[in-house]
Motif scaffolding. Structure first.
Motif, PDB file in Angstrom:
ATOM      1  N   GLY A 153      11.810   7.147 -12.630  1.00  0.00           N
ATOM      2  CA  GLY A 153      12.973   8.170 -12.913  1.00  0.00           C
ATOM      3  C   GLY A 153      13.890   8.037 -13.717  1.00  0.00           C
ATOM      4  N   PHE A 154      14.154   6.442 -14.073  1.00  0.00           N
ATOM      5  CA  PHE A 154      15.019   6.127 -15.278  1.00  0.00           C
ATOM      6  C   PHE A 154      14.179   5.777 -16.615  1.00  0.00           C
ATOM      7  CE2 PHE A 154      18.444   2.542 -16.846  1.00  0.00           C
ATOM      8  CZ  PHE A 154      18.720   2.889 -17.930  1.00  0.00           C
ATOM      9  N   ALA A 155      13.070   5.786 -16.736  1.00  0.00           N
ATOM     10  CA  ALA A 155      12.592   5.766 -17.858  1.00  0.00           C
ATOM     11  C   ALA A 155      12.026   7.447 -18.169  1.00  0.00           C
ATOM     12  CB  ALA A 155      10.836   4.916 -18.105  1.00  0.00           C
ATOM     13  N   ASN A 190       0.885  -1.410   0.330  1.00  0.00           N
ATOM     14  CA  ASN A 190      -0.370   0.307   0.051  1.00  0.00           C
ATOM     15  C   ASN A 190       0.897   1.038   0.101  1.00  0.00           C
ATOM     16  OD1 ASN A 190       1.009  -0.283   2.446  1.00  0.00           O
ATOM     17  ND2 ASN A 190      -1.013   0.708   4.009  1.00  0.00           N
ATOM     18  N   GLY A 191       1.719   1.071  -0.365  1.00  0.00           N
ATOM     19  CA  GLY A 191       2.766   2.386  -0.793  1.00  0.00           C
ATOM     20  C   GLY A 191       3.572   2.057  -1.713  1.00  0.00           C
ATOM     21  N   VAL A 192       4.937   3.224  -2.540  1.00  0.00           N
ATOM     22  CA  VAL A 192       5.205   3.098  -3.325  1.00  0.00           C
ATOM     23  C   VAL A 192       6.512   1.913  -2.542  1.00  0.00           C
ATOM     24  CG1 VAL A 192       6.669   4.380  -5.185  1.00  0.00           C
ATOM     25  CG2 VAL A 192       5.102   4.888  -3.816  1.00  0.00           C
ATOM     26  N   ASN A 193       7.462   1.614  -3.859  1.00  0.00           N
ATOM     27  CA  ASN A 193       8.867   0.463  -3.205  1.00  0.00           C
ATOM     28  C   ASN A 193       9.714   1.079  -4.086  1.00  0.00           C
ATOM     29  OD1 ASN A 193       8.273  -1.343  -5.141  1.00  0.00           O
ATOM     30  ND2 ASN A 193       7.063  -1.604  -5.203  1.00  0.00           N
ATOM     31  N   PRO A 194      10.938   1.033  -3.968  1.00  0.00           N
ATOM     32  CA  PRO A 194      12.418   1.893  -4.085  1.00  0.00           C
ATOM     33  C   PRO A 194      12.407   1.372  -6.174  1.00  0.00           C
ATOM     34  CG  PRO A 194      13.419   0.986  -2.355  1.00  0.00           C
ATOM     35  CD  PRO A 194      11.635   0.812  -2.683  1.00  0.00           C
ATOM     36  N   GLU A 195      11.983  -0.274  -6.523  1.00  0.00           N
ATOM     37  CA  GLU A 195      12.235  -0.515  -7.509  1.00  0.00           C
ATOM     38  C   GLU A 195      10.996   0.735  -8.388  1.00  0.00           C
ATOM     39  OE1 GLU A 195      14.158  -2.709  -4.848  1.00  0.00           O
ATOM     40  OE2 GLU A 195      11.833  -2.249  -4.873  1.00  0.00           O
ATOM     41  N   GLN A 196      10.012   0.816  -8.285  1.00  0.00           N
ATOM     42  CA  GLN A 196       8.714   1.846  -9.178  1.00  0.00           C
ATOM     43  C   GLN A 196       9.864   2.502  -9.405  1.00  0.00           C
ATOM     44  OE1 GLN A 196       5.649   1.216  -6.254  1.00  0.00           O
ATOM     45  NE2 GLN A 196       4.281   0.194  -7.393  1.00  0.00           N
ATOM     46  N   LEU A 197      10.375   3.674  -7.642  1.00  0.00           N
ATOM     47  CA  LEU A 197      10.636   5.103  -7.774  1.00  0.00           C
ATOM     48  C   LEU A 197      11.045   4.927  -8.868  1.00  0.00           C
ATOM     49  CD1 LEU A 197      11.297   5.628  -4.495  1.00  0.00           C
ATOM     50  CD2 LEU A 197       9.808   6.832  -5.854  1.00  0.00           C
ATOM     51  N   LYS A 209      10.701  14.972 -36.947  1.00  0.00           N
ATOM     52  CA  LYS A 209       8.885  14.862 -36.159  1.00  0.00           C
ATOM     53  C   LYS A 209       8.263  13.063 -35.338  1.00  0.00           C
ATOM     54  CE  LYS A 209       9.483  19.063 -37.515  1.00  0.00           C
ATOM     55  NZ  LYS A 209       9.335  19.850 -36.540  1.00  0.00           N
ATOM     56  N   THR A 210       7.765  13.283 -34.310  1.00  0.00           N
ATOM     57  CA  THR A 210       7.273  11.908 -33.676  1.00  0.00           C
ATOM     58  C   THR A 210       6.163  12.461 -33.920  1.00  0.00           C
ATOM     59  OG1 THR A 210       7.884  12.462 -31.877  1.00  0.00           O
ATOM     60  CG2 THR A 210       9.025  11.557 -33.040  1.00  0.00           C
ATOM     61  N   GLU A 211       5.372  11.573 -32.597  1.00  0.00           N
ATOM     62  CA  GLU A 211       3.153  11.352 -32.561  1.00  0.00           C
ATOM     63  C   GLU A 211       4.219  11.114 -30.996  1.00  0.00           C
ATOM     64  OE1 GLU A 211       1.636   9.882 -35.296  1.00  0.00           O
ATOM     65  OE2 GLU A 211       2.192  10.935 -37.050  1.00  0.00           O
ATOM     66  N   GLY A 212       4.778  11.717 -30.255  1.00  0.00           N
ATOM     67  CA  GLY A 212       5.519  11.221 -29.107  1.00  0.00           C
ATOM     68  C   GLY A 212       5.871  10.081 -28.368  1.00  0.00           C
ATOM     69  N   ILE A 213       5.916   9.558 -27.730  1.00  0.00           N
ATOM     70  CA  ILE A 213       7.002   8.745 -27.419  1.00  0.00           C
ATOM     71  C   ILE A 213       6.666   7.841 -25.760  1.00  0.00           C
ATOM     72  CG2 ILE A 213       9.373   7.578 -25.850  1.00  0.00           C
ATOM     73  CD1 ILE A 213      10.419  10.264 -27.660  1.00  0.00           C
ATOM     74  N   SER A 214       6.373   6.806 -25.460  1.00  0.00           N
ATOM     75  CA  SER A 214       5.880   6.192 -24.717  1.00  0.00           C
ATOM     76  C   SER A 214       6.653   4.942 -25.035  1.00  0.00           C
ATOM     77  CB  SER A 214       4.658   5.874 -24.379  1.00  0.00           C
ATOM     78  OG  SER A 214       3.777   4.688 -23.875  1.00  0.00           O
ATOM     79  N   ILE A 215       7.227   4.815 -22.830  1.00  0.00           N
ATOM     80  CA  ILE A 215       8.450   4.059 -22.144  1.00  0.00           C
ATOM     81  C   ILE A 215       7.673   3.018 -21.041  1.00  0.00           C
ATOM     82  CG2 ILE A 215      10.343   3.707 -21.273  1.00  0.00           C
ATOM     83  CD1 ILE A 215      11.808   6.004 -22.616  1.00  0.00           C
ATOM     84  N   VAL A 216       7.294   1.758 -21.408  1.00  0.00           N
ATOM     85  CA  VAL A 216       6.951   1.105 -20.653  1.00  0.00           C
ATOM     86  C   VAL A 216       8.483   0.602 -19.800  1.00  0.00           C
ATOM     87  CG1 VAL A 216       6.037  -1.146 -19.187  1.00  0.00           C
ATOM     88  CG2 VAL A 216       4.698   0.279 -21.240  1.00  0.00           C
ATOM     89  N   SER A 217       8.025   0.877 -18.499  1.00  0.00           N
ATOM     90  CA  SER A 217       9.837   0.580 -17.163  1.00  0.00           C
ATOM     91  C   SER A 217       9.409  -0.601 -16.420  1.00  0.00           C
ATOM     92  CB  SER A 217       9.957   1.826 -16.990  1.00  0.00           C
ATOM     93  OG  SER A 217      11.585   1.656 -16.226  1.00  0.00           O
TER      94      SER A 217
END
Length: 142
Positions: free
Chosen positions: A56-58, A45-52, A75-83
């Motif tokens: 941050g890295f992404a 029920n909180g945030v963990n270091p791996e999520q942070l 020219k792009t239409e956007g960037i998305s990163i699943v980290s």
């Protein structure tokens, strides 16, 4: 070791209680309860270091990609990163991290997107800091 010649910004965060504590930045913009994830026996029920670290890295890597895109005039239409940041053990039972990014750059050819990602590894401070230290996989999917 890479030496800093000119400091641009310093983030200061006070952490008390480790994985079962609190993280608060000096400017007050970050104020999080830290908890073990359910997968590690915690309440989740909180945030963990791996999520942070994943966030941050992404965010940094996407910023580096944006810098390269602007310099190249692409020219792009956007960037998305699943980290994905995984916590695991090495052969000596020590803790290690591994990073896997699924990266989408909308509106450009896959080969151009791959070139931008390859260059971002040379620009992003997180990528430079982790190079040769942990596994970092960047999968350009679009």
């Amino acid at each position: 070791m890479i030496t800093m010649e000119k400091k641009l910004y310093t983030a200061t965060v006070n952490v008390e209680g480790g994985r079962e504590g609190k993280a608060v930045s000096t400017d007050g913009n970050l104020n999080l309860d830290l908890r073990y994830p359910k997968e590690l026996g915690g309440p989740g029920n909180g945030v963990n270091p791996e999520q942070l670290f994943a966030a941050g890295f992404a965010a940094c890597f996407e910023g580096a990609m944006g810098t390269i895109i602007r310099k190249k005039g692409v020219k792009t239409e956007g960037i998305s990163i699943v980290s994905n940041v995984s916590l695991g053990k090495d052969a000596n039972d020590g803790y290690v991290l591994a990073v896997h990014f699924d990266i989408t750059v909308k509106g450009i050819d896959l080969s151009v997107a791959q070139e931008i990602v390859d260059e971002a590894h040379k620009v992003c401070p997180y990528a430079r800091a982790t190079q040769g230290n942990i596994e970092v996989i960047t999968n350009v999917i679009g």
